[in-house]
Design a protein around this motif. Structure first.
Motif: not given
Ligand SMILES: [Zn+2]
Length: 525
Positions: A307, A319, A354, A381
């Motif tokens: 992501h 992240d 998210e 991730d």
């Molecule tokens: Zn993440």
């Protein structure tokens, strides 16, 4: 780890697959493979990871869905791919409320002047160019929602503290190193009692953590303050605001405790807030998809996945900045070393993971032709660490093909990896789950923690300096080799699922996770 099998056994059994293997390899050595070796050399000698990280994390910053920075990052990724000769494009899957973080000043002005360590929550309203100064008040403990409703007007014109004040600002590992057995037990007990009592304070109000801020602003409070301490030195988690008109700010455990104690002592501390964030019109929510067209089986796909969005307390470095640059770097290496893949290679940089895996769910819904013909997908991730686990996600024959692909990975990288075959299907957590739910072989390249959960995940300290480039470089090499091997595999991967064990809670046979719909309109009520 249950069902864990040592990979070199698989390497031995399946050595016959390797296109270049001349003889049976030694048990722990990688099978000689000139393409894999060239991938390793390119990844080590010509790494672009630091440059990518500086441009993305430092130059552009966090990538919250709906923000101009997310758009800027998307444009940057496409331009970077194009520079490398890789086709890439934006794929819109929805719309999201636009918002932009601005400069903020969060200060204590009474009983003395002190700049506070804090920040506005994502999507927090600003103060319209003004400075709002007001007395700080603790959310009171009241017996029931009726007495709370009676109290509510007293919040008018005040800034309200709605989080518990932590009994210690030291992380547990610090206590465990220096405390006595008794003092640690006492601290934990105190914290438990305080937490339970604070939860009761919230529920007695008749509201919950989501609805309380809106009730306060409706009653005339001029700001809402939280402390979402992440149980480490200097770290707070920064999520979204629940107010629509007044600012929501989060404050460090130290400064929050200061305000709380002063208010509790009747000293009536004051805060001044000047928050310059602004709401923007709804914007496109999108994924970035890059492609290296397959020459032999262009309608079969191997995917790289990570992501692209982040929360915005830090710069989304681990992240999922690290997953992002792993996939970009792997694509760059593949384009250089393996430019004419047998199957089509796609990279998916997902938006709005998210808020519920929205970009990848959207892709799965919009691209049945890819999902149907997906050879494998590799998602990363969970931080900056070296990949240490691969789970077969409940695909019965995952052991055979993943083991086969891992044979080409250098032993120093491969030996770090525990495998769990056939494993169980992931139900969430990251974007591979969107593919698994659709019955397609999506896998998670799972990292070593580096205290991800407390120190970087969704925190204000998720920044460039936490990236462990040596690990990220290994992960890019690993990913590139797995993708190359999955492309070259003479066999199409099996999607046969395991029979899931009886669910001990329901007594019924376990069921495969169901695909879920993407939220295609976000943040707009
Ligand atoms: Zn993440």
């Amino acid at each position: 780890m249950k069902n864990s099998k040592k990979l070199f056994l698989a390497a031995l059994l399946l050595a016959a697959f390797s296109v270049t293997a001349q003889r049976r390899p030694a048990a722990s050595a990688a099978i000689k493979n000139p393409i894999a070796e060239a991938i390793v050399k390119e990844g080590n000698d010509n790494s672009q990871l630091e440059k990518l990280a500086t441009e993305l994390m430092d130059g552009i910053g966090p990538r919250l869905v709906g923000t101009p920075e997310m758009k800027q990052a998307g444009d940057w990724a496409i331009a970077t791919y194009n520079k490398w000769g890789i086709a890439a494009k934006t794929e819109k899957w929805g719309e999201w409320q636009g918002w932009q973080r601005g400069v903020s000043h969060i200060d204590m002005t009474f009983p003395r002047a002190k700049s506070l360590e804090g920040m506005q929550l994502a999507w927090s309203p600003g103060t319209n160019g003004k400075t709002v100064e007001a007395e700080v008040m603790i959310l009171p403990y009241l017996e029931d929602s009726l007495s709370f409703a009676k109290w509510l007007p007293a919040s008018k014109g005040k800034i309200i503290l709605i989080s518990m004040s932590q009994p210690t600002g030291r992380p547990d590992y610090n206590w465990e190193e220096f405390g006595t057995k008794e003092s640690i037990e006492k601290m934990k007990k105190d914290r438990e009692v305080l937490t339970a009592s604070w939860n009761k304070r919230i529920s007695n109000s008749g509201y919950n953590a989501r609805t309380l801020p809106a009730a306060l602003e409706k009653a005339g409070a001029v700001g809402v303050v939280t402390c979402n301490w992440s149980r480490g030195f200097g770290v707070n988690k920064i999520f979204g605001a629940y107010t629509k008109n007044v600012p929501s700010v989060d404050i460090s455990v130290e400064d929050y405790g200061l305000l709380y104690r002063l208010a509790e002592a009747g000293i009536k501390p004051k805060m001044a807030l000047k928050i310059d964030s602004k709401m923007l019109p709804p914007t496109d929510a999108f994924n970035i998809v890059g492609e290296l067209k397959g020459v032999e089986k262009p309608n079969e796909y191997v995917m790289l996945s990570a992501h692209f969005d982040s929360w915005d307390g830090g710069t989304g470095a681990t992240d999922n900045g690290t997953g992002t640059i792993v996939m970009m770097e792997a694509m760059r290496i593949l384009k250089k070393i393996y430019p004419n893949p047998k199957r089509t290679i796609l990279v998916g940089h997902w938006g709005s993971e998210e808020q519920g895996l929205n970009g990848s769910r959207g892709f799965v819904e919009d691209h049945p032709e890819v999902v149907e013909n997906l050879q494998a997908l590799f998602n990363q991730d969970n931080g900056t660490g070296r990949v240490v686990n691969i789970n077969g996600q409940g695909f019965l024959h995952s052991y055979e093909y993943i083991s086969r692909w891992l044979t080409a990975v250098p032993s120093d990288i491969r030996q770090q990896i525990e495998t769990n075959f056939p494993g169980t299907p992931g139900t969430g957590g990251s974007d591979f789950a969107s593919f698994v739910a659709a019955g397609a072989p999506g896998f998670s390249l799972s990292s070593n923690s580096w205290l991800y959960g407390s120190y970087t995940w969704h925190t204000n300290r998720d920044t460039y300096d936490k990236i462990v480039f040596d690990d990220v470089r290994n992960n890019a090499i690993l990913t590139a080799i797995l993708v190359y091997m999955a492309c070259e595999d003479p066999e199409k991967t099996s999607r046969e699922k395991i029979k899931l064990p009886i669910n001990s809670r329901t007594g019924q046979p376990g069921t495969w996770p169901e695909p879920r719909k993407a939220t295609r309109k976000g943040g707009m009520e």
